[in-house]
Design a protein around this motif. Sequence first.
Motif, PDB file in Angstrom:
ATOM      1  N   UNK A 145       0.845  -1.200   0.000  1.00 30.17           N
ATOM      2  CA  UNK A 145       0.000   0.000   0.000  1.00 30.17           C
ATOM      3  C   UNK A 145       0.879   1.248   0.000  1.00 30.17           C
ATOM      4  N   UNK A 146       0.486   2.281  -0.737  1.00 30.74           N
ATOM      5  CA  UNK A 146       1.312   3.492  -0.802  1.00 30.74           C
ATOM      6  C   UNK A 146       1.254   4.329   0.464  1.00 30.74           C
ATOM      7  N   UNK A 147       0.166   4.205   1.234  1.00 26.78           N
ATOM      8  CA  UNK A 147       0.004   4.985   2.454  1.00 26.78           C
ATOM      9  C   UNK A 147      -0.535   4.090   3.560  1.00 26.78           C
ATOM     10  N   UNK A 148      -0.321   4.464   4.818  1.00 27.94           N
ATOM     11  CA  UNK A 148      -0.873   3.657   5.916  1.00 27.94           C
ATOM     12  C   UNK A 148      -2.388   3.706   5.947  1.00 27.94           C
ATOM     13  N   UNK A 149      -3.004   2.592   6.307  1.00 32.70           N
ATOM     14  CA  UNK A 149      -4.459   2.551   6.468  1.00 32.70           C
ATOM     15  C   UNK A 149      -4.877   3.371   7.677  1.00 32.70           C
ATOM     16  N   UNK A 150      -4.072   3.335   8.724  1.00 32.05           N
ATOM     17  CA  UNK A 150      -4.253   4.192   9.899  1.00 32.05           C
ATOM     18  C   UNK A 150      -2.932   4.867  10.195  1.00 32.05           C
ATOM     19  N   UNK A 151      -2.997   6.134  10.558  1.00 32.08           N
ATOM     20  CA  UNK A 151      -1.781   6.934  10.685  1.00 32.08           C
ATOM     21  C   UNK A 151      -1.772   7.661  12.020  1.00 32.08           C
ATOM     22  N   UNK A 152      -1.039   7.097  12.999  1.00 30.51           N
ATOM     23  CA  UNK A 152      -0.816   7.749  14.286  1.00 30.51           C
ATOM     24  C   UNK A 152      -2.127   8.091  14.998  1.00 30.51           C
ATOM     25  N   UNK A 153      -2.994   7.096  15.121  1.00 34.72           N
ATOM     26  CA  UNK A 153      -4.319   7.275  15.708  1.00 34.72           C
ATOM     27  C   UNK A 153      -4.269   7.060  17.212  1.00 34.72           C
ATOM     28  N   UNK A 154      -4.838   8.014  17.951  1.00 32.72           N
ATOM     29  CA  UNK A 154      -4.999   7.888  19.399  1.00 32.72           C
ATOM     30  C   UNK A 154      -6.448   8.174  19.753  1.00 32.72           C
ATOM     31  N   UNK A 168       1.182  -1.730  12.944  1.00 30.75           N
ATOM     32  CA  UNK A 168       2.564  -1.549  12.513  1.00 30.75           C
ATOM     33  C   UNK A 168       3.343  -0.724  13.522  1.00 30.75           C
ATOM     34  N   UNK A 169       2.638   0.128  14.251  1.00 32.43           N
ATOM     35  CA  UNK A 169       3.256   0.945  15.290  1.00 32.43           C
ATOM     36  C   UNK A 169       2.184   1.312  16.302  1.00 32.43           C
ATOM     37  N   UNK A 170       2.587   1.585  17.530  1.00 38.00           N
ATOM     38  CA  UNK A 170       1.660   2.001  18.565  1.00 38.00           C
ATOM     39  C   UNK A 170       1.142   0.854  19.411  1.00 38.00           C
ATOM     40  N   UNK A 171       0.283   1.177  20.349  1.00 43.49           N
ATOM     41  CA  UNK A 171      -0.261   0.212  21.303  1.00 43.49           C
ATOM     42  C   UNK A 171      -1.781   0.227  21.275  1.00 43.49           C
ATOM     43  N   UNK A 172      -2.367  -0.965  21.444  1.00 40.28           N
ATOM     44  CA  UNK A 172      -3.819  -1.104  21.530  1.00 40.28           C
ATOM     45  C   UNK A 172      -4.145  -1.891  22.789  1.00 40.28           C
ATOM     46  N   UNK A 173      -5.015  -1.326  23.615  1.00 40.12           N
ATOM     47  CA  UNK A 173      -5.483  -2.002  24.826  1.00 40.12           C
ATOM     48  C   UNK A 173      -6.991  -2.173  24.718  1.00 40.12           C
ATOM     49  N   UNK A 228       8.791   8.192   9.023  1.00 39.20           N
ATOM     50  CA  UNK A 228       9.138   8.139   7.603  1.00 39.20           C
ATOM     51  C   UNK A 228       8.997   6.734   7.053  1.00 39.20           C
ATOM     52  N   UNK A 229       9.368   5.730   7.844  1.00 36.92           N
ATOM     53  CA  UNK A 229       9.267   4.344   7.393  1.00 36.92           C
ATOM     54  C   UNK A 229       8.521   3.545   8.446  1.00 36.92           C
ATOM     55  N   UNK A 230       7.229   3.323   8.201  1.00 36.24           N
ATOM     56  CA  UNK A 230       6.477   2.479   9.114  1.00 36.24           C
ATOM     57  C   UNK A 230       6.859   1.027   8.910  1.00 36.24           C
ATOM     58  N   UNK A 231       6.927   0.237   9.972  1.00 30.58           N
ATOM     59  CA  UNK A 231       7.119  -1.197   9.793  1.00 30.58           C
ATOM     60  C   UNK A 231       5.986  -1.751   8.941  1.00 30.58           C
TER      61      UNK A 231
END
Length: 274
Positions: free
Chosen positions: A14-23, A56-61, A251-254
């Motif tokens: 995918x060219x862009x993240x499906x979710x981007x730094x969501x809190x 790919x990044x962040x935490x989910x509880x 810049x580079x998401x896992x």
Amino acid sequence: MILFEDVSKMYRGAPKPALNNVSVNVGAGEFVFLVGASGSGKSSFLRLILKEERPSAGEIHVLGQDLRRISSRKVPQFRRSLGVVFQDFRLLPQKTVFDNVAYTLRVIGKSPGFIHEAVPDILQTVGLAQKAKNFPHELSGGEQQRVAIARAAVNKPAIMLADEPTGNLDPATSAGIMNVLSRINASGTTVIMATHDSGIVNQMQRRVIEIAGGRIVRDEHEGGYETSSVPLGELDTAPIPIVAENADAPAQLPVAQASDPDDVASEFPWELRA
């Protein structure tokens, strides 16, 4: 009850993240509408709650559990606290209404006595007490969706996720479905519903979370369906009101691949088999 902390989700290719730094934080007993255009990230949001996908990044509880730390073998137990309703019902055609709803309880090992008390009770709640012996093909679309809701709610889940549950229904039938979901919410179940139905959102005036381009652009209590004025093409530079302070994506998401089948193959009410 549900907490996203700086969550991003990137799919391979995918060219862009499906979710981007969501809190975002959803509390116990809330009714939340998740709105946004197709491809905005709503489905990814729901799949992450279900642990169908890994961030790919962040935490989910969810329900006090860090989803990163739940092993594959414990995922089925975690998912028993969640109910899921889909747009296309996903009923077993060769089973009666009673058996479609009871199937969920049998899978998780509930006793026959419990099943024969719980199923009629939830069928009464969704207005189908007289349809217990009918088969899906004998029901209207609205009645089939009520069966799907009953199946999702029969184990009294803490959280119910509804993905476009009124998408195939006429307005009058949709109103009946929303009355059922409202009753389930009033009993204490947290409901998150992804929808494009502006009429329902505007009428109910519950919390509305709008996702655009993978970011939360609006989080409003007693909100309506109206979409954000931020053009999608400007999301990378426009201020985003409901995200973490560090709103710029790395810049580079896992890159995350689709979840391992062993991680999702489990006792899902929606993975029903004949």
